[in-house]
Design an enzyme around this catalytic site. Structure first.
Site, short mmCIF file in Angstrom:
data_model
loop_
_atom_site.label_atom_id
_atom_site.label_comp_id
_atom_site.label_asym_id
_atom_site.label_seq_id
_atom_site.Cartn_x
_atom_site.Cartn_y
_atom_site.Cartn_z
N LYS A 107 38.83 37.85 37.58
CA LYS A 107 39.74 38.99 37.64
C LYS A 107 41.09 38.58 38.21
O LYS A 107 41.16 37.96 39.28
CB LYS A 107 39.13 40.11 38.48
CG LYS A 107 37.94 40.79 37.82
CD LYS A 107 37.32 41.84 38.73
CE LYS A 107 38.27 42.95 39.05
NZ LYS A 107 37.67 43.95 39.98
N LYS A 140 34.77 40.19 46.10
CA LYS A 140 36.15 40.46 46.50
C LYS A 140 36.19 40.72 48.00
O LYS A 140 35.32 41.41 48.53
CB LYS A 140 36.67 41.69 45.74
CG LYS A 140 38.08 42.11 46.07
CD LYS A 140 38.60 43.17 45.11
CE LYS A 140 37.83 44.46 45.19
NZ LYS A 140 38.37 45.49 44.26
#
Length: 245
Positions: A89, A28
């Site tokens: 995600k 991320k």
């Protein structure tokens, strides 16, 4: 026993985290928002680089921050899923059309993609009954994580521990992998682990406080040590390894 997830901003940070043995490395980009995405090519290259590593952590990757429109969310999720990452995600906010987005992603789940919904505690009401957990389970999602969109305040400033416990219980009742994150500190680990989520997620605590800073090995050691010292009270069955079959 609750495990932990470490958010990784770039490939150079991975060797700093592997010795601490997090259960999940979450790819991320913190400089690009709450769920800023890595480039798909970098995710795929990281998967290849770690594929032969014995006992490697699972890898998750975010799709980026997108409005709750199926035409934005579904292609982004499919692009990240194509890298072969273990978990994809996807952030869900109450504004827009989250239910339509969930429905649009159901075919991807049917293809074997392991998707984890990220629900933002500072955007949704502090009541699991207001969250689309049943709809996520029906669509074939693998898990649901409660996080924060804003990082000024930690998760426990938005939902109290009783509400977080209800979230964990509700998510487990739907057979979903469950996680808690959002500017968590080392001091939060004992109380939140006692709620028995599958994972607690960290970024800022691994950087010495600022999530956009680099990984600090001493901060990583503090998080790992806190987990190593947890009592094994009532272990929950661990989720099976992700499968695309």
């Amino acid at each position: 026993m609750t495990g932990w997830l470490a958010s990784v901003a770039n490939p150079a940070e991975i060797p700093l985290l592997l010795p601490a043995a997090p259960g999940i490395l979450d790819l991320k980009d913190p400089s690009a928002g709450a769920l800023g995405a890595w480039a798909a090519d970098d995710i795929a290259a990281t998967m290849r680089a770690l594929a032969a590593l014995p006992g490697r952590p699972w890898l998750s990757a975010t799709i980026g921050d997108h409005p709750m429109r199926p035409e934005a969310v579904e292609p982004a999720a499919r692009r990240i899923a194509a890298t072969g990452v273990d978990f994809v995600k996807i952030g869900f906010a109450p504004d827009g059309a989250p239910d339509r987005c969930i429905d649009a992603l159901a075919p991807l789940a049917a293809e074997g993609v392991q998707m984890v919904a990220v629900l933002f505690a500072d955007l949704w009401p502090p009541d699991p009954g207001c969250l689309p957990i049943d709809r996520l389970a029906a669509a074939g999602f693998r898990g649901a994580m409660l996080d924060t969109a804003g990082k000024r305040h930690g998760l426990r400033r938005h939902w109290d521990d009783a509400q977080l416990s209800n979230f964990v219980c509700c998510t487990r009742a739907h057979n979903l992998l469950t996680g808690l994150a959002g500017s968590l500190r080392v001091a939060d680990i004992p109380a939140l682990s006692a709620l028995s989520p599958d994972y607690l997620g960290f970024r800022g605590a691994l950087c010495g406080g600022e999530r956009t800073a680099g990984i600090d090995p001493q901060a990583v050691a503090r998080v790992a040590t806190a987990f190593a010292g947890l009592p094994d009270l009532t272990p929950q069955p661990r989720p099976s390894a992700p499968s695309r079959s």
